[in-house]
Design a protein around this motif. Structure first.
Motif, PDB file in Angstrom:
ATOM      1  N   LEU A  93      62.074 -28.617-110.736  1.00  0.00           N
ATOM      2  CA  LEU A  93      62.457 -27.924-109.514  1.00  0.00           C
ATOM      3  C   LEU A  93      61.205 -27.806-108.659  1.00  0.00           C
ATOM      4  O   LEU A  93      60.256 -27.119-109.037  1.00  0.00           O
ATOM      5  CB  LEU A  93      63.031 -26.538-109.826  1.00  0.00           C
ATOM      6  CG  LEU A  93      63.469 -25.715-108.621  1.00  0.00           C
ATOM      7  CD1 LEU A  93      64.619 -26.410-107.893  1.00  0.00           C
ATOM      8  CD2 LEU A  93      63.868 -24.325-109.044  1.00  0.00           C
ATOM      9  N   ASP A  94      61.193 -28.509-107.533  1.00  0.00           N
ATOM     10  CA  ASP A  94      60.009 -28.606-106.677  1.00  0.00           C
ATOM     11  C   ASP A  94      58.841 -29.137-107.508  1.00  0.00           C
ATOM     12  O   ASP A  94      58.877 -30.246-107.986  1.00  0.00           O
ATOM     13  CB  ASP A  94      59.678 -27.271-106.013  1.00  0.00           C
ATOM     14  CG  ASP A  94      60.800 -26.814-105.077  1.00  0.00           C
ATOM     15  OD1 ASP A  94      61.439 -27.685-104.454  1.00  0.00           O
ATOM     16  OD2 ASP A  94      61.013 -25.593-104.977  1.00  0.00           O
ATOM     17  N   LYS A  95      57.817 -28.324-107.709  1.00  0.00           N
ATOM     18  CA  LYS A  95      56.655 -28.734-108.504  1.00  0.00           C
ATOM     19  C   LYS A  95      56.692 -28.157-109.924  1.00  0.00           C
ATOM     20  O   LYS A  95      55.820 -28.448-110.739  1.00  0.00           O
ATOM     21  CB  LYS A  95      55.356 -28.284-107.817  1.00  0.00           C
ATOM     22  CG  LYS A  95      55.083 -28.994-106.516  1.00  0.00           C
ATOM     23  CD  LYS A  95      54.459 -30.318-106.794  1.00  0.00           C
ATOM     24  CE  LYS A  95      54.062 -30.992-105.493  1.00  0.00           C
ATOM     25  NZ  LYS A  95      53.608 -32.354-105.745  1.00  0.00           N
ATOM     26  N   SER A  96      57.692 -27.330-110.217  1.00  0.00           N
ATOM     27  CA  SER A  96      57.795 -26.708-111.536  1.00  0.00           C
ATOM     28  C   SER A  96      58.570 -27.602-112.503  1.00  0.00           C
ATOM     29  O   SER A  96      59.549 -28.236-112.129  1.00  0.00           O
ATOM     30  CB  SER A  96      58.501 -25.363-111.432  1.00  0.00           C
ATOM     31  OG  SER A  96      57.755 -24.477-110.639  1.00  0.00           O
ATOM     32  N   VAL A  97      58.109 -27.609-113.752  1.00  0.00           N
ATOM     33  CA  VAL A  97      58.731 -28.424-114.786  1.00  0.00           C
ATOM     34  C   VAL A  97      58.996 -27.527-116.000  1.00  0.00           C
ATOM     35  O   VAL A  97      58.101 -26.812-116.449  1.00  0.00           O
ATOM     36  CB  VAL A  97      57.819 -29.596-115.204  1.00  0.00           C
ATOM     37  CG1 VAL A  97      58.476 -30.433-116.283  1.00  0.00           C
ATOM     38  CG2 VAL A  97      57.452 -30.444-113.998  1.00  0.00           C
ATOM     39  N   LEU A  98      60.224 -27.577-116.515  1.00  0.00           N
ATOM     40  CA  LEU A  98      60.588 -26.851-117.731  1.00  0.00           C
ATOM     41  C   LEU A  98      60.961 -27.881-118.786  1.00  0.00           C
ATOM     42  O   LEU A  98      61.818 -28.731-118.556  1.00  0.00           O
ATOM     43  CB  LEU A  98      61.759 -25.913-117.477  1.00  0.00           C
ATOM     44  CG  LEU A  98      62.293 -25.159-118.688  1.00  0.00           C
ATOM     45  CD1 LEU A  98      61.234 -24.227-119.263  1.00  0.00           C
ATOM     46  CD2 LEU A  98      63.545 -24.377-118.322  1.00  0.00           C
ATOM     47  N   ILE A  99      60.281 -27.812-119.928  1.00  0.00           N
ATOM     48  CA  ILE A  99      60.508 -28.779-121.006  1.00  0.00           C
ATOM     49  C   ILE A  99      60.860 -28.019-122.276  1.00  0.00           C
ATOM     50  O   ILE A  99      60.168 -27.061-122.646  1.00  0.00           O
ATOM     51  CB  ILE A  99      59.252 -29.634-121.254  1.00  0.00           C
ATOM     52  CG1 ILE A  99      58.861 -30.373-119.972  1.00  0.00           C
ATOM     53  CG2 ILE A  99      59.487 -30.617-122.401  1.00  0.00           C
ATOM     54  CD1 ILE A  99      57.502 -31.020-120.030  1.00  0.00           C
TER      55      ILE A  99
ATOM     56  N   GLU B 191      48.684 -33.343-120.148  1.00  0.00           N
ATOM     57  CA  GLU B 191      47.514 -33.614-119.304  1.00  0.00           C
ATOM     58  C   GLU B 191      47.562 -35.052-118.779  1.00  0.00           C
ATOM     59  O   GLU B 191      47.265 -35.307-117.608  1.00  0.00           O
ATOM     60  CB  GLU B 191      46.235 -33.382-120.106  1.00  0.00           C
ATOM     61  CG  GLU B 191      44.979 -33.473-119.288  1.00  0.00           C
ATOM     62  CD  GLU B 191      43.747 -33.145-120.122  1.00  0.00           C
ATOM     63  OE1 GLU B 191      42.773 -33.911-120.012  1.00  0.00           O
ATOM     64  OE2 GLU B 191      43.778 -32.156-120.874  1.00  0.00           O
ATOM     65  N   GLN B 192      47.947 -35.995-119.638  1.00  0.00           N
ATOM     66  CA  GLN B 192      48.054 -37.394-119.227  1.00  0.00           C
ATOM     67  C   GLN B 192      49.117 -37.592-118.140  1.00  0.00           C
ATOM     68  O   GLN B 192      49.003 -38.476-117.309  1.00  0.00           O
ATOM     69  CB  GLN B 192      48.391 -38.282-120.434  1.00  0.00           C
ATOM     70  CG  GLN B 192      47.333 -38.300-121.507  1.00  0.00           C
ATOM     71  CD  GLN B 192      46.020 -38.864-120.994  1.00  0.00           C
ATOM     72  OE1 GLN B 192      45.987 -39.922-120.384  1.00  0.00           O
ATOM     73  NE2 GLN B 192      44.939 -38.130-121.232  1.00  0.00           N
ATOM     74  N   LEU B 193      50.146 -36.752-118.156  1.00  0.00           N
ATOM     75  CA  LEU B 193      51.221 -36.824-117.158  1.00  0.00           C
ATOM     76  C   LEU B 193      50.880 -36.050-115.887  1.00  0.00           C
ATOM     77  O   LEU B 193      51.709 -35.934-114.992  1.00  0.00           O
ATOM     78  CB  LEU B 193      52.531 -36.283-117.749  1.00  0.00           C
ATOM     79  CG  LEU B 193      53.144 -37.101-118.878  1.00  0.00           C
ATOM     80  CD1 LEU B 193      54.265 -36.322-119.555  1.00  0.00           C
ATOM     81  CD2 LEU B 193      53.651 -38.431-118.358  1.00  0.00           C
TER      82      LEU B 193
ATOM     83  N   GLY C 176      50.040 -34.417-105.506  1.00  0.00           N
ATOM     84  CA  GLY C 176      50.118 -35.871-105.447  1.00  0.00           C
ATOM     85  C   GLY C 176      50.834 -36.494-106.629  1.00  0.00           C
ATOM     86  O   GLY C 176      51.008 -37.704-106.678  1.00  0.00           O
ATOM     87  N   CYS C 177      51.246 -35.690-107.581  1.00  0.00           N
ATOM     88  CA  CYS C 177      51.948 -36.200-108.758  1.00  0.00           C
ATOM     89  C   CYS C 177      53.434 -36.355-108.443  1.00  0.00           C
ATOM     90  O   CYS C 177      54.067 -35.429-107.955  1.00  0.00           O
ATOM     91  CB  CYS C 177      51.756 -35.254-109.940  1.00  0.00           C
ATOM     92  SG  CYS C 177      52.628 -35.766-111.421  1.00  0.00           S
ATOM     93  N   CYS C 178      53.959 -37.515-108.702  1.00  0.00           N
ATOM     94  CA  CYS C 178      55.386 -37.770-108.483  1.00  0.00           C
ATOM     95  C   CYS C 178      55.936 -38.356-109.776  1.00  0.00           C
ATOM     96  O   CYS C 178      55.766 -39.538-110.056  1.00  0.00           O
ATOM     97  CB  CYS C 178      55.576 -38.735-107.314  1.00  0.00           C
ATOM     98  SG  CYS C 178      57.306 -39.010-106.925  1.00  0.00           S
TER      99      CYS C 178
END
Length: 125
Positions: free
Chosen positions: A45-51, A70-72, A100-102
């Protein structure tokens, strides 16, 4: 009085023929422990990631997960690790994408599956 005693006997006989709920639950828990497979779910969601990761306990699995994050180019804000039975872990990670991460959900799931959980499964086998 004799009627009540007779009813008690009938109920006791009926109870002997019905397995207890606790016995059934214990059998099901044992089955679940043996059949657990690794699962990874991710949401963005936007820049947030839930794993959410469900996997077998293995030395170093959390370190490998953090290294892969970190690699991602994902900054981990919070991580929760909970035991699920004697041999499994339930891991929840809240992260934020760096500027800049997509990256897509599928990219995250594939990277974690290939680089972490497959190593854990091969080490267990």
């Amino acid at each position: 009085m004799k009627e009540l005693q007779q009813q008690v006997k009938v109920l006791e006989e009926t109870k002997k023929n019905i397995p207890s709920a606790c016995e059934n639950i214990k059998e099901n828990v044992n089955c679940i422990d043996q059949v657990v497979e690794s699962k990874i779910k991710a949401r963005i969601l936007d820049k947030s990631v839930l794993i959410n990761i469900h996997c077998n306990k293995q030395d170093g699995v959390v370190g490998r997960i953090l290294f892969e994050m970190e690699q991602l180019h994902l900054s981990v804000n919070d991580i929760r690790i909970m035991p699920f039975g004697p041999t499994n872990l339930e891991i929840s990670i809240l992260a934020e994408m760096e500027n800049g991460c997509c990256i897509t959900v599928q990219d995250i799931v594939n990277a974690l599956q290939i680089n972490i959980l497959d190593q854990v499964q091969s080490a267990v086998a």
